[in-house]
Design a protein around this motif. Structure first.
Motif, short mmCIF file in Angstrom:
data_model
loop_
_atom_site.label_atom_id
_atom_site.label_comp_id
_atom_site.label_asym_id
_atom_site.label_seq_id
_atom_site.Cartn_x
_atom_site.Cartn_y
_atom_site.Cartn_z
N ILE A 159 8.78 2.73 -4.71
CA ILE A 159 10.11 2.70 -5.32
C ILE A 159 10.58 4.11 -5.67
O ILE A 159 11.71 4.50 -5.38
N ASP A 160 9.70 4.91 -6.27
CA ASP A 160 10.08 6.27 -6.69
C ASP A 160 10.37 7.17 -5.49
O ASP A 160 11.28 8.00 -5.53
N THR A 161 9.60 7.01 -4.42
CA THR A 161 9.83 7.82 -3.22
C THR A 161 11.17 7.47 -2.59
O THR A 161 11.91 8.36 -2.13
N MET A 162 11.49 6.18 -2.56
CA MET A 162 12.80 5.77 -2.04
C MET A 162 13.93 6.43 -2.83
O MET A 162 14.90 6.92 -2.27
N ARG A 163 13.80 6.42 -4.13
CA ARG A 163 14.86 6.97 -4.97
C ARG A 163 14.94 8.49 -4.85
O ARG A 163 16.03 9.07 -4.94
N ASP A 164 13.79 9.12 -4.63
CA ASP A 164 13.82 10.57 -4.37
C ASP A 164 14.60 10.87 -3.09
O ASP A 164 15.44 11.78 -3.05
N LEU A 165 14.31 10.10 -2.04
CA LEU A 165 15.02 10.30 -0.78
C LEU A 165 16.51 10.03 -0.93
O LEU A 165 17.35 10.75 -0.37
N LYS A 166 16.85 9.01 -1.69
CA LYS A 166 18.25 8.69 -1.92
C LYS A 166 18.95 9.83 -2.66
O LYS A 166 20.09 10.21 -2.32
N GLU A 167 18.28 10.41 -3.64
CA GLU A 167 18.87 11.50 -4.40
C GLU A 167 19.03 12.75 -3.54
O GLU A 167 20.06 13.44 -3.60
N ILE A 168 18.01 13.05 -2.72
CA ILE A 168 18.10 14.20 -1.81
C ILE A 168 19.26 14.00 -0.84
O ILE A 168 20.05 14.92 -0.58
N ASN A 169 19.38 12.79 -0.31
CA ASN A 169 20.46 12.50 0.62
C ASN A 169 21.83 12.69 -0.04
O ASN A 169 22.76 13.24 0.56
N SER A 170 21.97 12.24 -1.28
CA SER A 170 23.24 12.40 -2.00
C SER A 170 23.60 13.88 -2.15
O SER A 170 24.77 14.26 -2.03
N LEU A 171 22.59 14.72 -2.40
CA LEU A 171 22.84 16.15 -2.52
C LEU A 171 23.32 16.74 -1.19
O LEU A 171 24.25 17.56 -1.16
#
Length: 553
Positions: free
Chosen positions: A515-527
């Protein structure tokens, strides 16, 4: 036709061949470069698969040198070992020779078809993919046209009184012929063009049979040193792969030349037709280099790694030259261009980190961990320098456009640096925990994470390219793909919950990591996606808010 006119026609035909080859290669790189690099990096797991991948990519790019530069960058980034990189390049050499074999077939009927299809594809739409496809097709048509022109331009040379004297002299001086052919390959920066020109001259019976093998060997030697010379100013690890190709391919051409002195093999052993003999000797030479050189890739890599390390000397350091030249601050346009180049350096390092972190999720490696941490420190330092440099530019008289460029560059740098921090702090910690706990993702969960990672990488490429191209359509594509990541995360969360309900042991062990890795990727993508916002906003294509306004309720 006078001799000067003949050589002008021949030079023009050769120039068209070189331009057409470049047109095809750059079209493929622009349209499919990111995908090709990703596929190549994944395909080179061992020497044999690496050689096969190198062969296929050299056929696609019509250039072993292009493959060499890509693989050398992979080696420097730590994606592959030097031995695997050298094996890839040996396969690429054979692939380049195979391209020559294909182009020697009678493809004259395809020439007008390719030119027409390329023109239609390029002019029918503004879509980047179709325009690059048109570029590739048109380039292939020009390439076939150039081969016809070379044949026509070289036909009058059969009546020349000077060329037979020159070639007959070289037929008795193989060392000079070898060196001239090597120089020709270096001047063209393409063994494909050099061999095709030599084959066309042989078709006109201008080249004596005794000269064919020394010329082909010289072309191969010259082609081997191209990538090595192009990377001579790079860091040591980048230079190992091209130098490895020089050691293996270069030494084997020299050994073959020595063997030719001893045995005096006739090119008629390969074909009774001189032009075909040139191509088949070239193909056989590169096939022999691949088969005989592949087992020695590891030994050569180890030797060269020690050599380039020693040659750097004890005082060597990792300091690099910065594009942020203080003397350009009085010229805002040049200063902004300097800052853009430095931001692209940050982009390259962040992409390496983003690729490397998933390798650590698969297999923990302290050396790769140190590499990511070092890259993050370098990004922090460059980010700081860019901020100060941009602040100094702002002190000069800036027009509205230049001021906006400065602000956008600063915003992009901050976002990319934040993405690098997420990788080095959040994701690296999770990869370390996964290793320490000996946890593993479920097969389904890992596939979902890899799909997200691939999507984020593609968006990173789009975002980084925007810093240079300022392409509004690409910015629209980038922002639109933000929804794709959001959907992937949502679907993966639902599937992960379903696996937990079904009692999947791997999902239980790695639930929080997943779950945390998914959210990290989502946040990186948003940036990354947010890099496209200023461009769209400037064109009036961005809504101020995603919230539904009262009037719309």
């Amino acid at each position: 036709m006078s001799g000067i006119a003949v050589f002008i026609h021949l030079a023009g035909a050769v120039a068209l061949l070189l331009w057409a080859t470049r047109l095809v290669r750059t079209g493929i790189e622009r349209a499919y470069g990111g995908v090709l690099k990703d596929k190549l990096r994944l395909a080179i797991g061992n020497r044999f698969s690496a050689a096969l991948a190198g062969f296929l990519f050299a056929v696609a790019l019509q250039s072993a040198t292009a493959v060499a530069l890509i693989v050398a960058s992979f080696t420097a980034a730590g994606y592959v070992t030097s031995a695997i990189g050298i094996a890839t390049l040996l396969g690429a050499d054979f692939g380049s020779a195979f391209v020559v074999r294909i182009l020697r077939y009678d493809l004259s009927l395809l020439m007008p078809i390719l030119l027409l299809a390329g023109t239609v594809a390029f002019r029918a739409t503004n879509a980047r993919h179709w325009r690059q496809l048109g570029r590739i097709l048109f380039g292939l048509g020009l390439l076939l046209l150039s081969l016809r022109l070379i044949g026509e331009a070289s036909a009058p040379l059969r009546e020349s009184q000077i060329l037979p004297v020159l070639f007959n002299y070289l037929a008795g001086d193989w060392i000079s012929a070898f060196l001239l052919a090597a120089l020709l390959a270096w001047a063209f920066h393409s063994s494909v063009a050099a061999v095709l020109l030599t084959a066309s001259l042989a078709d006109q019976h201008l080249i004596p049979d005794a000269l064919i093998i020394p010329l082909v060997l010289g072309i191969n030697f010259g082609a081997a040193v191209i990538a090595a010379l192009l990377t001579k100013a790079s860091d040591p690890l980048t230079r190992v792969v091209p130098l490895g190709n020089v050691v293996i391919r270069g030494l084997m051409t020299l050994l073959a030349l020595a063997l030719q002195f001893a045995v005096v093999a006739s090119p008629s052993l390969f074909s009774a037709h001189p032009g075909e003999a040139v191509v088949l000797v070239h193909l056989a030479m590169n096939g022999a280099v691949l088969v005989l050189g592949l087992p020695f890739a590891g030994v050569v890599a180890t030797m060269l790694e020690r050599f380039v390390s020693v040659s750097q000397g004890p005082a060597a350091n990792d300091d690099r030259l910065s594009a942020l030249n203080p003397s350009d601050l009085g010229n805002p346009t040049q200063a902004i261009s300097n800052a853009t180049r430095e931001v692209l350096t940050v982009c390259d390092k962040t992409e390496i980190m983003l690729n490397g972190i998933f390798e650590l999720f698969e297999q923990w490696d302290p050396k790769k961990t140190q590499r990511i941490e070092t890259l993050d420190d370098q990004i922090d330092a460059i980010h700081r320098d860019i901020k100060f440099y941009l602040a100094k530019i702002s002190e000069t008289a800036l027009d509205q456009t230049s001021a906006a460029q400065c602000q956008n560059l600063l915003g992009a740098t901050i976002k990319i640096e934040q993405a690098a921090d997420i990788i080095s702090q959040n994701m690296l910690t999770r990869a370390r925990k996964k290793s320490e706990r000996k946890a593993s993702f479920s097969a389904e969960g890992w596939a979902e994470l890899c799909a997200m990672h691939h999507e984020v990488l593609q968006n990173a490429h789009l975002a980084f390219n925007l810093l240079v191209t300022r392409d509004v359509e690409h910015a629209r594509q980038l922002v639109a793909r933000k929804e794709a990541i959001r959907n992937l995360v949502k679907a993966s969360e639902e599937k992960h919950l379903q696996r937990l309900r079904q009692g999947n042991a791997a999902s239980f062990d790695s639930s929080s990591l997943h779950i945390d890795t998914m959210r990290d990727l989502k946040e990186i993508n948003s940036l990354f996606v947010s890099i496209g916002y200023p461009l769209l906003e400037g064109e009036g294509l961005l809504r101020r808010s995603r919230l539904v306004q009262p009037a719309e309720l």
